[in-house]
Write a protein that holds these residues in place. Structure first.
Motif, PDB file in Angstrom:
ATOM      1  N   ASN A  53     -10.042  -2.772 -15.313  1.00 39.88           N
ATOM      2  CA  ASN A  53     -10.745  -1.709 -15.227  1.00 39.88           C
ATOM      3  C   ASN A  53     -12.143  -1.936 -15.186  1.00 39.88           C
ATOM      4  O   ASN A  53     -12.784  -1.139 -15.302  1.00 39.88           O
ATOM      5  CB  ASN A  53     -10.408  -0.940 -16.816  1.00 39.88           C
ATOM      6  CG  ASN A  53      -9.079  -0.428 -17.044  1.00 39.88           C
ATOM      7  OD1 ASN A  53      -8.406  -0.471 -15.998  1.00 39.88           O
ATOM      8  ND2 ASN A  53      -8.731   0.350 -18.037  1.00 39.88           N
ATOM      9  N   ASN A  54     -13.165  -3.029 -14.947  1.00 40.34           N
ATOM     10  CA  ASN A  54     -14.250  -3.645 -15.051  1.00 40.34           C
ATOM     11  C   ASN A  54     -14.506  -2.321 -13.506  1.00 40.34           C
ATOM     12  O   ASN A  54     -15.773  -2.732 -13.105  1.00 40.34           O
ATOM     13  CB  ASN A  54     -14.018  -5.172 -14.540  1.00 40.34           C
ATOM     14  CG  ASN A  54     -14.177  -6.256 -16.190  1.00 40.34           C
ATOM     15  OD1 ASN A  54     -13.689  -5.123 -17.004  1.00 40.34           O
ATOM     16  ND2 ASN A  54     -13.953  -7.220 -16.126  1.00 40.34           N
ATOM     17  N   TYR A  55     -13.519  -2.460 -12.680  1.00 40.79           N
ATOM     18  CA  TYR A  55     -14.098  -2.706 -11.029  1.00 40.79           C
ATOM     19  C   TYR A  55     -13.480  -1.186 -10.997  1.00 40.79           C
ATOM     20  O   TYR A  55     -13.565  -0.431  -9.841  1.00 40.79           O
ATOM     21  CB  TYR A  55     -13.411  -4.076 -10.107  1.00 40.79           C
ATOM     22  CG  TYR A  55     -13.267  -4.525 -10.661  1.00 40.79           C
ATOM     23  CD1 TYR A  55     -14.472  -5.065 -10.352  1.00 40.79           C
ATOM     24  CD2 TYR A  55     -12.709  -5.322 -11.281  1.00 40.79           C
ATOM     25  CE1 TYR A  55     -14.569  -6.748 -10.208  1.00 40.79           C
ATOM     26  CE2 TYR A  55     -12.573  -6.756 -11.902  1.00 40.79           C
ATOM     27  CZ  TYR A  55     -13.517  -7.435 -11.131  1.00 40.79           C
ATOM     28  OH  TYR A  55     -14.435  -8.859 -11.378  1.00 40.79           O
ATOM     29  N   LEU A 104      -8.703  -6.448  -8.678  1.00 36.84           N
ATOM     30  CA  LEU A 104      -9.840  -5.904  -8.573  1.00 36.84           C
ATOM     31  C   LEU A 104     -11.094  -7.023  -8.363  1.00 36.84           C
ATOM     32  O   LEU A 104     -11.681  -6.087  -8.282  1.00 36.84           O
ATOM     33  CB  LEU A 104     -10.018  -4.538  -8.762  1.00 36.84           C
ATOM     34  CG  LEU A 104      -8.554  -3.727  -9.099  1.00 36.84           C
ATOM     35  CD1 LEU A 104      -9.326  -2.565  -9.326  1.00 36.84           C
ATOM     36  CD2 LEU A 104      -8.861  -3.375  -7.468  1.00 36.84           C
ATOM     37  N   HIS A 105     -10.541  -8.448  -8.358  1.00 32.66           N
ATOM     38  CA  HIS A 105     -11.534  -9.209  -9.010  1.00 32.66           C
ATOM     39  C   HIS A 105     -12.419  -8.710  -7.274  1.00 32.66           C
ATOM     40  O   HIS A 105     -11.892  -9.907  -6.661  1.00 32.66           O
ATOM     41  CB  HIS A 105     -11.342 -10.108  -9.326  1.00 32.66           C
ATOM     42  CG  HIS A 105     -12.483 -11.635 -10.212  1.00 32.66           C
ATOM     43  ND1 HIS A 105     -13.352 -11.805  -9.213  1.00 32.66           N
ATOM     44  CD2 HIS A 105     -12.425 -11.674 -11.004  1.00 32.66           C
ATOM     45  CE1 HIS A 105     -13.361 -12.828 -10.304  1.00 32.66           C
ATOM     46  NE2 HIS A 105     -14.105 -12.483 -11.350  1.00 32.66           N
ATOM     47  N   LYS A 106     -13.623  -9.465  -7.623  1.00 29.19           N
ATOM     48  CA  LYS A 106     -13.809  -9.367  -6.353  1.00 29.19           C
ATOM     49  C   LYS A 106     -14.271 -10.116  -5.590  1.00 29.19           C
ATOM     50  O   LYS A 106     -14.947 -11.027  -4.623  1.00 29.19           O
ATOM     51  CB  LYS A 106     -16.105  -8.732  -6.929  1.00 29.19           C
ATOM     52  CG  LYS A 106     -16.055  -7.460  -7.398  1.00 29.19           C
ATOM     53  CD  LYS A 106     -15.757  -6.699  -6.478  1.00 29.19           C
ATOM     54  CE  LYS A 106     -15.801  -5.024  -7.153  1.00 29.19           C
ATOM     55  NZ  LYS A 106     -15.139  -3.707  -6.450  1.00 29.19           N
ATOM     56  N   ASP A 112      -5.729 -17.725  -5.616  1.00 30.89           N
ATOM     57  CA  ASP A 112      -5.350 -16.218  -6.637  1.00 30.89           C
ATOM     58  C   ASP A 112      -3.635 -16.017  -6.226  1.00 30.89           C
ATOM     59  O   ASP A 112      -2.633 -15.354  -6.614  1.00 30.89           O
ATOM     60  CB  ASP A 112      -6.378 -15.551  -7.135  1.00 30.89           C
ATOM     61  CG  ASP A 112      -7.359 -16.687  -7.776  1.00 30.89           C
ATOM     62  OD1 ASP A 112      -7.291 -17.041  -9.468  1.00 30.89           O
ATOM     63  OD2 ASP A 112      -8.690 -16.084  -7.761  1.00 30.89           O
ATOM     64  N   ILE A 113      -4.175 -16.121  -4.895  1.00 31.67           N
ATOM     65  CA  ILE A 113      -3.065 -15.147  -4.120  1.00 31.67           C
ATOM     66  C   ILE A 113      -1.766 -15.799  -4.450  1.00 31.67           C
ATOM     67  O   ILE A 113      -0.484 -15.136  -4.119  1.00 31.67           O
ATOM     68  CB  ILE A 113      -3.687 -14.686  -2.834  1.00 31.67           C
ATOM     69  CG1 ILE A 113      -4.818 -13.896  -2.263  1.00 31.67           C
ATOM     70  CG2 ILE A 113      -3.089 -14.358  -2.128  1.00 31.67           C
ATOM     71  CD1 ILE A 113      -5.172 -12.713  -2.666  1.00 31.67           C
ATOM     72  N   LEU A 114      -1.800 -17.009  -4.009  1.00 33.57           N
ATOM     73  CA  LEU A 114      -0.450 -17.381  -4.035  1.00 33.57           C
ATOM     74  C   LEU A 114       0.337 -17.793  -5.131  1.00 33.57           C
ATOM     75  O   LEU A 114       1.117 -17.916  -5.428  1.00 33.57           O
ATOM     76  CB  LEU A 114      -1.165 -19.001  -3.518  1.00 33.57           C
ATOM     77  CG  LEU A 114      -1.593 -19.287  -2.080  1.00 33.57           C
ATOM     78  CD1 LEU A 114      -1.862 -20.510  -1.818  1.00 33.57           C
ATOM     79  CD2 LEU A 114       0.006 -18.948  -1.518  1.00 33.57           C
ATOM     80  N   VAL A 117      -1.701 -12.881  -9.916  1.00 33.55           N
ATOM     81  CA  VAL A 117      -2.465 -12.199 -10.117  1.00 33.55           C
ATOM     82  C   VAL A 117      -1.708 -10.335 -10.974  1.00 33.55           C
ATOM     83  O   VAL A 117      -0.777 -10.095 -10.739  1.00 33.55           O
ATOM     84  CB  VAL A 117      -3.126 -11.378  -9.369  1.00 33.55           C
ATOM     85  CG1 VAL A 117      -4.029 -12.027  -8.179  1.00 33.55           C
ATOM     86  CG2 VAL A 117      -2.666 -10.713  -8.231  1.00 33.55           C
ATOM     87  N   SER A 118      -2.918 -10.066 -11.675  1.00 32.83           N
ATOM     88  CA  SER A 118      -2.808  -8.505 -12.591  1.00 32.83           C
ATOM     89  C   SER A 118      -2.654  -7.517 -11.803  1.00 32.83           C
ATOM     90  O   SER A 118      -4.305  -7.486 -11.733  1.00 32.83           O
ATOM     91  CB  SER A 118      -2.890  -8.784 -13.967  1.00 32.83           C
ATOM     92  OG  SER A 118      -2.495  -7.812 -14.867  1.00 32.83           O
ATOM     93  N   PHE A 119      -1.987  -6.625 -11.707  1.00 33.81           N
ATOM     94  CA  PHE A 119      -2.146  -5.362 -10.831  1.00 33.81           C
ATOM     95  C   PHE A 119      -2.541  -4.327 -12.848  1.00 33.81           C
ATOM     96  O   PHE A 119      -2.966  -3.324 -12.293  1.00 33.81           O
ATOM     97  CB  PHE A 119      -1.310  -4.752 -10.447  1.00 33.81           C
ATOM     98  CG  PHE A 119      -0.955  -5.605  -8.760  1.00 33.81           C
ATOM     99  CD1 PHE A 119      -1.775  -5.513  -8.098  1.00 33.81           C
ATOM    100  CD2 PHE A 119       0.028  -6.914  -9.753  1.00 33.81           C
ATOM    101  CE1 PHE A 119      -1.710  -6.883  -7.032  1.00 33.81           C
ATOM    102  CE2 PHE A 119       0.220  -7.681  -8.459  1.00 33.81           C
ATOM    103  CZ  PHE A 119      -0.895  -7.562  -6.693  1.00 33.81           C
TER     104      PHE A 119
END
Length: 357
Positions: A53-55, A104-106, A112-114, A117-119
């Protein structure tokens, strides 16, 4: 013959002692490797949102102090707690990361991809309207991002390996609270369309449809978290002017969870997915009724501000209790890091028992 489900629960069962008192991390990591648990992918609301939600353009954020005061280096990340979430503890125990990153982290890294992550998006729910009311990510959008995640994973490791990673991942789905507290009991739209029981059935059907979508996207292992004992939340007790848990709210929490479990039973049989259910309701009730069992002291109010009404923006800049690890609730709605640690440990134990039964 040892089934893949049994193999998975053996790996996860080894995590339990770490979360309740200590285990050799190397042992858990070796088990995760041996049993091919590839990563953790997370969908849901503020219970599992590490900062998506930061993004996005929403007021439902937790990226300011005192949120995160007990996180690494004492920094707010967007997690609605003083520290880490249950999914962070699970990912650490499996040997991947101490803190799951938001998709959504920039500066999302290949690692992280491997490893997952959290959606998740705070204030979201099974009902699309719930997310729209707060301008956050509905589950349908979270699944769109999951598709994008899969494409990025393919570019990183190739199509075949990417599908294998998804197949052997553990997906976590945790939401439902906001559908009641931020939607049905606050806004007039759904009460005009549904009785409470009809709305519960509607939400359970929405959840079922999304589980089918996850299966179509390659998810074979899923952990669904039931809604907690909403009547024990400090905010609900304050609004209802009660000192103890509001049983009316707890009863519909329990009723809704029963409907979720019936839908999950159907999904297990028709989709062939390995699905575990986490009794968050029972965990909260037990912690509130037997705090000493978990090393807790304060069960009636949160650590932030007065602990009776503050959460989100109203918690911003407020003073806090001296030791959040003795509290069930961080603010008037969300658990403390210690409570999330307890939830993670008991959730894994519940998963082991259910899949071994």
């Amino acid at each position: 013959m040892v089934t893949r489900a049994v193999v998975l629960v053996v790996a996860l069962a080894a995590v339990m002692p770490l979360l309740t008192g200590g285990i050799d991390n190397k042992q858990v990591k070796l088990l995760a490797t041996r049993f091919n648990v590839t990563c953790v992918v997370v969908f849901g609301d503020s219970s599992v949102d590490p900062g998506n939600n930061n993004y996005i353009a929403t007021s439902m954020k937790g990226n300011f102090l005192p949120y995160g005061k007990d996180f690494f280096r004492g920094r707010p990340t967007g997690r609605f707690s003083n520290g880490r979430l249950a999914t962070d503890f699970i990912a650490e125990a499996l040997g991947y990361t101490k803190a799951i990153r938001p998709f959504l982290h920039k500066r999302l890294r290949p690692v992280d991809i491997l490893h997952g992550v959290s959606f998740a998006s705070a204030a979201s729910g099974y009902d699309e309207l719930t997310a729209n009311l707060s301008n956050v990510l509905p589950l349908s959008k979270q699944l769109e991002y999951f598709r994008e995640y899969k494409m990025r994973l393919r570019r990183l490791v190739g199509a075949g390996k990417a599908e294998n990673i998804i197949k052997n991942s553990v997906a976590v789905l945790s939401m439902g609270t906001n559908d009641f507290l931020e939607n049905y009991y606050l806004e007039p739209i759904r009460p005009k369309q549904y009785t409470l029981e009809q709305y519960q059935n509607y939400l359970a059907s929405c959840m079922s449809d999304h589980v089918k979508t996850m299966h179509g996207l390659g998810v074979t292992r899923l952990v669904v978290v039931g809604v907690p004992a909403l009547g024990c939340m400090p905010l609900v007790k304050t609004l209802m002017n009660q000192k103890t848990c509001v049983e009316k709210y707890n009863n519909f929490s329990s009723s809704f969870n029963s409907k979720l479990q019936l839908k999950l039973d159907v999904a297990r049989k028709t989709l062939g997915m390995k699905i575990g259910y986490v009794d968050a309701y029972g965990i909260f009730r037990d912690a509130v009724n037997n705090p000493k069992k978990y090393g807790l002291i304060e069960t009636s109010k949160g650590c932030c501000g007065t602990g009776t009404v503050e959460y989100g923006d109203t918690c911003k800049g407020m003073s806090t209790c001296a030791d959040a690890s003795k509290y069930v609730f961080w603010d008037a709605v969300h658990p403390t890091e210690r409570m999330y640690e307890i939830i993670a440990g008991q959730a894994i134990d519940s998963l082991r028992k259910q899949l071994m039964a």
